[in-house]
Design a protein around this motif. Sequence first.
Motif, PDB file in Angstrom:
ATOM      1  N   GLY A   3      -2.345  -2.682   9.487  1.00  0.00           N
ATOM      2  CA  GLY A   3      -3.360  -1.652   9.664  1.00  0.00           C
ATOM      3  C   GLY A   3      -3.399  -1.101  11.072  1.00  0.00           C
ATOM      4  O   GLY A   3      -3.504   0.116  11.280  1.00  0.00           O
TER       5      GLY A   3
ATOM      6  N   ASP B 280       0.857  -1.186   0.000  1.00  0.00           N
ATOM      7  CA  ASP B 280       0.000   0.000   0.000  1.00  0.00           C
ATOM      8  C   ASP B 280       0.892   1.233   0.000  1.00  0.00           C
ATOM      9  O   ASP B 280       1.414   1.648   1.039  1.00  0.00           O
ATOM     10  CB  ASP B 280      -0.907  -0.016   1.235  1.00  0.00           C
ATOM     11  N   ARG B 281       1.055   1.844  -1.165  1.00  0.00           N
ATOM     12  CA  ARG B 281       1.953   3.000  -1.298  1.00  0.00           C
ATOM     13  C   ARG B 281       1.336   4.284  -0.736  1.00  0.00           C
ATOM     14  O   ARG B 281       1.990   5.319  -0.715  1.00  0.00           O
ATOM     15  CB  ARG B 281       2.323   3.201  -2.765  1.00  0.00           C
ATOM     16  N   THR B 282       0.070   4.211  -0.286  1.00  0.00           N
ATOM     17  CA  THR B 282      -0.559   5.400   0.289  1.00  0.00           C
ATOM     18  C   THR B 282      -0.227   5.568   1.769  1.00  0.00           C
ATOM     19  O   THR B 282      -0.543   6.598   2.354  1.00  0.00           O
ATOM     20  CB  THR B 282      -2.087   5.342   0.132  1.00  0.00           C
ATOM     21  N   ARG B 283       0.403   4.574   2.344  1.00  0.00           N
ATOM     22  CA  ARG B 283       0.767   4.663   3.756  1.00  0.00           C
ATOM     23  C   ARG B 283       1.822   5.755   3.954  1.00  0.00           C
ATOM     24  O   ARG B 283       2.713   5.929   3.126  1.00  0.00           O
ATOM     25  CB  ARG B 283       1.349   3.344   4.239  1.00  0.00           C
TER      26      ARG B 283
END
Length: 259
Positions: A193, A164-167
């Motif tokens: 998460g 997940d590159r949005t982290r």
Amino acid sequence: MEAAAPLEIVQIDHTKVDVTVVDPVTRLPIGRPTLTLAIDVNTRIVMGFYLSLEAPSLTAVALCLTHAVMDKTAWLASRGIAADWPAHGIPRTIHVDNGAEFHARAFERACGEHRIDLTYRPPGTLRWLVGRDRSGLTVKYDPRDLSCVFVAAGQGYLEARPADRTRPAIALWEHRAAVRTLREQGRRAVDEGLIFSTILAQRALIDEATRTTKAMRRDAARRAHLASTKMIDVTAEAGPLGDDEPLQLPYFVVEEWDD
């Protein structure tokens, strides 16, 4: 970087501790301490350290190195620490960055006198910590940013990034603090998460505390003049009836505060 035996290579570097020291009375921030560490590359054991509120210096390096080579039995006993710290001895090689303190003639001369090879990290490269995960893979990472790690593969390294590159980017100390918090809450299963949500919640608490502290300091500054200022006596002096001349009140400079 690999070392075949203990004391073959020792890395020395400085880092800002993620703690702010405050005045015990006013609670105003004094600053973040600087930690100078000497780490054995082969064992990953901390050989010695020096903690100070001063900026990195040759003195910090010298005291850290002194702590690294000394037997720590007496040092632990004097502080009432019931633990073993068997790491001590003169390293064969010291690996450092290109800070001015590491290029000081006194440091280079001291290494030469004790037959210690001094090597420097190439300019422009990041500070890396090297370790092995539980599967035996060699992993390199920058502890200030875990969004990218490098895994040893053959003669080189492969770049590994989260799915997940949005982290947001997080630091190693934030990850450890989040896991510790979740464990203290009784959570056995900790996933990605939960870790990120805990880190974001901790950041929000710090931001709110910072805003509150600034507001308290601003309000204290606004009230500072009240402590030594006497009440204005506006009582009219006795005089003949019909004397209704206006009172002459003292003049004060008006300060404007913007929220």
